[in-house]
Design a protein around this motif. Sequence first.
Motif, PDB file in Angstrom:
ATOM      1  N   SER A  82       0.822  -1.223   0.000  1.00 25.71           N
ATOM      2  CA  SER A  82       0.000   0.000   0.000  1.00 25.71           C
ATOM      3  C   SER A  82       0.850   1.264   0.000  1.00 25.71           C
ATOM      4  CB  SER A  82      -0.921   0.031   1.226  1.00 25.71           C
ATOM      5  OG  SER A  82      -1.856  -1.005   1.149  1.00 25.71           O
ATOM      6  N   ILE A  83       1.906   1.267   0.786  1.00 26.10           N
ATOM      7  CA  ILE A  83       2.715   2.493   0.818  1.00 26.10           C
ATOM      8  C   ILE A  83       3.514   2.653  -0.475  1.00 26.10           C
ATOM      9  CG2 ILE A  83       2.773   2.688   3.342  1.00 26.10           C
ATOM     10  CD1 ILE A  83       5.546   1.515   3.360  1.00 26.10           C
ATOM     11  N   LYS A 132       0.943   4.364  -2.418  1.00 28.40           N
ATOM     12  CA  LYS A 132       0.717   5.724  -1.906  1.00 28.40           C
ATOM     13  C   LYS A 132       1.806   6.682  -2.393  1.00 28.40           C
ATOM     14  CE  LYS A 132       2.074   6.743   2.329  1.00 28.40           C
ATOM     15  NZ  LYS A 132       2.186   6.841   3.790  1.00 28.40           N
ATOM     16  N   TYR A 133       3.061   6.305  -2.201  1.00 31.15           N
ATOM     17  CA  TYR A 133       4.150   7.204  -2.601  1.00 31.15           C
ATOM     18  C   TYR A 133       4.264   7.302  -4.120  1.00 31.15           C
ATOM     19  CZ  TYR A 133       5.577   7.553   2.282  1.00 31.15           C
ATOM     20  OH  TYR A 133       5.615   7.805   3.629  1.00 31.15           O
ATOM     21  N   ASN A 192       1.842   7.519  -6.128  1.00 30.03           N
ATOM     22  CA  ASN A 192       0.896   8.545  -6.539  1.00 30.03           C
ATOM     23  C   ASN A 192       1.410   9.948  -6.237  1.00 30.03           C
ATOM     24  OD1 ASN A 192      -0.928   6.725  -7.637  1.00 30.03           O
ATOM     25  ND2 ASN A 192      -1.854   6.320  -5.627  1.00 30.03           N
ATOM     26  N   ASN A 204      -1.467  -2.829  -5.844  1.00 25.28           N
ATOM     27  CA  ASN A 204      -2.743  -2.387  -5.295  1.00 25.28           C
ATOM     28  C   ASN A 204      -3.715  -3.559  -5.174  1.00 25.28           C
ATOM     29  OD1 ASN A 204      -4.072  -0.244  -4.221  1.00 25.28           O
ATOM     30  ND2 ASN A 204      -5.011   0.382  -6.165  1.00 25.28           N
TER      31      ASN A 204
END
Lengths: 765, 765
Positions: A508-509, A512-513, A515, A539
């Motif tokens: 997930s991270i 996140k990063y 994006n 994802n």
Amino acid sequence: MDENNTFQIHLQKLAHQDEKTFETIYTLGNGHFGVRASNPLQGNNSHYPGQPGLFVNGFYDLTQLSYGENYSGYAQNSQTICEVPDPRFIIFEVDGVRSDETPYNVRLVDKNLDMRTGVLMDIFDVKTPTNKQFRLTLQSFASHADKHLFVIRYSVSALNFTGPITIIKQHPYIKQQIQSNTTDMRAAQRQTVLDRTFIQSKLPIMMISTRKSQLALIVAQQALSDNPMHVTMLDDLPSYSKTFDLTQGMTQSFSFAYAISYPHPLLKATLSQPAIAASAEKRLANKSFKQLLDDSAAKVNQFWKNSDIELTGDDALAKGIRFNLFHLYQAAGGDGMTSIPAKGLTGPGYEGHFFWDAEMFMLPFFTYTEPQMARQLLLYRYHTLPQAQHRAREMGVHNGVMFPWRTINGEESSSYYPAGTAQVHINADIAYAIDTYVRVTGDTDFLMDYGYEIIVKTARFWLAYGHWATDDAHAGKFVINDVTGPDEYTAMVSNNYFTNRMAQNNLSIAVKYFNQIKHSHPEKLVELNVTDEEIAQFNHAADEMYLPYDEKLKIKKQDDLSTSKPVWPIKETPRNLFPLLLHFHPMTIYHYQVNKQADTVMTDCLFPKDQDEAQLKRDFDYYEAITVHDSSLSRAIFGILAHRLHHADDAYDYFMQTVMMDLSNSQGNTGDGIHAANMGSTWLSLIYGFAGLGLEKESFNLSPELPAAWNSLRFRFWFHGRQIEITITQPAVSIKLLSGQPLQFYFKHKPFKLTKDHLVNQYLK
Amino acid sequence: MDENNTFQIHLQKLAHQDEKTFETIYTLGNGHFGVRASNPLQGNNSHYPGQPGLFVNGFYDLTQLSYGENYSGYAQNSQTICEVPDPRFIIFEVDGVRSDETPYNVRLVDKNLDMRTGVLMDIFDVKTPTNKQFRLTLQSFASHADKHLFVIRYSVSALNFTGPITIIKQHPYIKQQIQSNTTDMRAAQRQTVLDRTFIQSKLPIMMISTRKSQLALIVAQQALSDNPMHVTMLDDLPSYSKTFDLTQGMTQSFSFAYAISYPHPLLKATLSQPAIAASAEKRLANKSFKQLLDDSAAKVNQFWKNSDIELTGDDALAKGIRFNLFHLYQAAGGDGMTSIPAKGLTGPGYEGHFFWDAEMFMLPFFTYTEPQMARQLLLYRYHTLPQAQHRAREMGVHNGVMFPWRTINGEESSSYYPAGTAQVHINADIAYAIDTYVRVTGDTDFLMDYGYEIIVKTARFWLAYGHWATDDAHAGKFVINDVTGPDEYTAMVSNNYFTNRMAQNNLSIAVKYFNQIKHSHPEKLVELNVTDEEIAQFNHAADEMYLPYDEKLKIKKQDDLSTSKPVWPIKETPRNLFPLLLHFHPMTIYHYQVNKQADTVMTDCLFPKDQDEAQLKRDFDYYEAITVHDSSLSRAIFGILAHRLHHADDAYDYFMQTVMMDLSNSQGNTGDGIHAANMGSTWLSLIYGFAGLGLEKESFNLSPELPAAWNSLRFRFWFHGRQIEITITQPAVSIKLLSGQPLQFYFKHKPFKLTKDHLVNQYLK
């Protein structure tokens, strides 16, 4: 309150301990090295019961591992931190009798560690074989201003005579070929080191090379300007030697500094031996003990300004907390090439290896209070990425990296893979620590230059090691087979809850990063070859990660089969059969539901929004009943969760059992070294636990609840360049912005604004 | 048909092989010892490429096992069969040059093993450094009449000279301190043996004591009456020595016998060294080579009468079958204190250990053809019950026994427990073998005196090691966690199908015999403390044994989680990366669905009534696709099942790949010793497979189907004291009662009556 008192570790205040435990407790270190608080007359004389030693972070030798059945991909070498000869060692000669030839009678009178300055004072009463008695006082410190230096002042005062005494300081030439015979696999095996000594740049130099790892360490010695001496050859060894005429009741003092230079192989800087010696001479010439101490003490003072936790209402506890924080400070390698060994630099236990606990139990303290140090500790992992990538391929994993379970040089050195290599969660632990660091500091430079590469490459590992299940029980989910979670009382299980949840977070991270970076640093994504397709896979796997749950018990299941096993009869097991791993075959232990340490419940702790309080309570109650806390990492986690469940008494009890672990030698093995991660968990218990500090959205949250026994708790931390001071008293909380720009934060999950000239007071009830 | 031909293993008929492979193939043994077919001039001279050795069943030394992390309950010692100096060794002296000092040139000319008599003939052409050439012929046998004796005749004929030649026979004094450096964990580490030689009872005696296991072996040597010699001291060693005047073209012969006495510690008979020597002298005095050979050959002849399998239509295959049966005969310890090592007595591989394959792959041959030998092999397990009970307690199992995975002396010596100790199915394997033995022989004395005790104590293990599950997936069932099945490419799984099914059988037969014994021998039940309550528990656990089944694939599941793993890309894996265990980390292998050998499908084989043909076909197809046959035990099982599924071609192919394994060195490691269990599976494939012999109700059943390539298959077996001969030809089957009372049997599951004077002919179609 006598503030100084709780910065002093005074021998007389300690419960009776053996020599080795004292040596550990009073070890002086600065992250680069640690010096055990030995009897300075011991050297390598086994007449005395101690275990002196100088441990240099990352200075290790290799020992071939032996297996009855040796399989492909097994770790072939153990890396073992070297026991370097003790710089405290000194020789006396009185009436022609040398203390290294005929042992003198040495009685420890007192020790006191002033944590405010980092100075240790030792007092010994010494009696020569000719019945001359003198008092020997040592003041020593590991410099925090110049991390190469160990500085020591000896003071001698005659107790029952007037006459000459000769002191000899030389590098002891010790062939360390001691083979450990202990059956406790946690005590290290000793390696072999070859030393030689010579004079260069007017200094006595000791050079130590390791046999197999081919590393070199250079130690230069200098008599300080307090009482200058010239080096001469004595017994074929370069030595400082001087004869003093002692008058009964008068004191003579003399000081030395040691410059410890270890050109770390990862640094690639190849300093020549003469250059190192010359630099040591230049650095130490005309320096006095006081000058060097002032420089170092200023740094220690700065540490306390950032990192102190001031607890009032229980002085013994307040001291215990500071003791733990101070030892963390002493243990953390700050050169980007080393991390924090499981025993700090206080002993040979766990062979000086770095484990997951560096990131999960010790790093948060530095991330919040000394972010520059946290950055350096994370850089160590970055520098070992090539080894981690090689290991992944060796283990048949075609993509990503696989960090070793225990290591110094970045290569796996675990000889029992079911409780070693199989703990692949370390990959996700490192990613979690980087995410926390970036969220707390806002250090996007680190993220761009180092952090995101680790996050992506560990995420890739999960995608390659896990897979999309097709069987009935898991169809359509992303599963991860054959891993070992933090709880080492099961091994090689499938879908370990902790591992899967951490892997999910890792994936997930990475998304996140991605994006964030896509717009700000698209070139980084090109460099790392991260594509939209790969991120979509991350994802998807994160979304569909299988998290085992027992529908009947309504608890998170430790792994696919954990609840199908019988429960170990904990109450019926005699106390002397704990820790279980020393008394039962692993197969016997694995056969039961019994936890060495927090495992599934740690995810309740790390991901507080995953579950409501009812779920948390069910998990806590179930796992608390089957956990025996044979690991020193266990109780802190249960304590933090007890706090969240408002079990104030339980939280307090768990905390009290952890905080004094080494000072009281409650595990019985402090002599082998401190339990560094347990010390880290002191900070976690206080700050994540009682103060309820945590990350929330782009900021932090506080949900404090002070144990009834305490009056107040004060601590500081850094958040995105701002220093914040929190003071929790029984009725109120003060939140103070010491530096930096105003920001929004959360208190019990409600937003508040924190400005510099604004002191927020929140009544607890 | 040239019958003799298929009883001869002639060197010229073998594909080119290396020296070590020949030494293995031509090893002579009698269950008590084996002698590799060495170059007799080699001794301990590493100038030659061979690996001579005498291996005595059960004579081993201990070597401390070393672990990087040593846990409680780990096997502490490896037991390693000793390499005893070679009795074939001989020294020549020509022109003052001794062959043990200056190597002679030795060329192997021929070897021929006559399996009908058990005599091996070797022919060597020898050239001295002075260019004298002579032919050396050896005729040797391991006596099957007196299992202490190895007998050898040397014949020397001068090829290019006339003149004197001296022969010296002495026990070589060899300090065997060779440390094996191989990385293949299956090759044994060599142990250290101390020898000394002296004269006693007029014989040269060699005494060998092991360093750590404190065992002693005595070898007495005797020159036979063919060419008597007196023993003298030579080079401080007791020796036979004689000088012959050779005439070119003429032959001189001389014979020796070796009496090998190993007072096995389990025997508790403590024979004195002088007594052993005296008994050897008495036994050998005035005996000729021919006398000793006649005695032995009569026994070998008897073996073939009971055990031969006569196949017509493929002579090479017929010979290969006999070769395998003969090696089984040579390997089986018959003293009740030993079993059959995995490599027989032909080499140091697997350290001379006994495994489960003794009971599951080799015992059936003896049970049906030499039941007295089967009884002795099972007695070995009975004699190690105390060690198995101790081991169970050590592993925290409060009841029953736990037989070791690999052992000589009855103690566990597996150093990698996930593929060793965790294979607890060995308990049930032994019980299964006892049940088969009793059902085939009707030997209720054995059952009462030994067998039932083992069955009860192994059944008790299952009740203690398994448990009643309460979790969702298994609620109400009896489950067995943390075991390893026969397939070593997974480890420490839960509810391994094979293990659970075999445990169920173990419990069931404990109940079955209880119901028989209750009335006939109630005192036995009292002695073993077996109660109705305990039997009810056995029964209940057997009834409710959990047997994992994949409802989606409709197959028996190898274990709870096996089908949740990804399938190993077998086709994409290069051939040189097999066997996988030598090229991949165990954790990597365990992470996939890939089978080393038959596991779940073996239950289809052992319990044919468990499933209908459709189920058998699904199991077979699924597991065949994921099995790589890295174990030599695998193909035979698949072959038997292919036969049951009427896949005639597959059954034939599998059989052909197994039967010639050692004669053609197809695994590449025959040099380390034969694959004894694979040889046992030759019999299983033919008799359980093509002949379809199996137990049915109180009798046996036959369901034969002969491969198209063969003309006929004839074999004999014993059933409840009756000897029966079966001859299968392409259109018909003849079933002949050679001795004993008439009985009912089954043919293709239909009952028939077999009477002595009645020859039953059943047309196959």
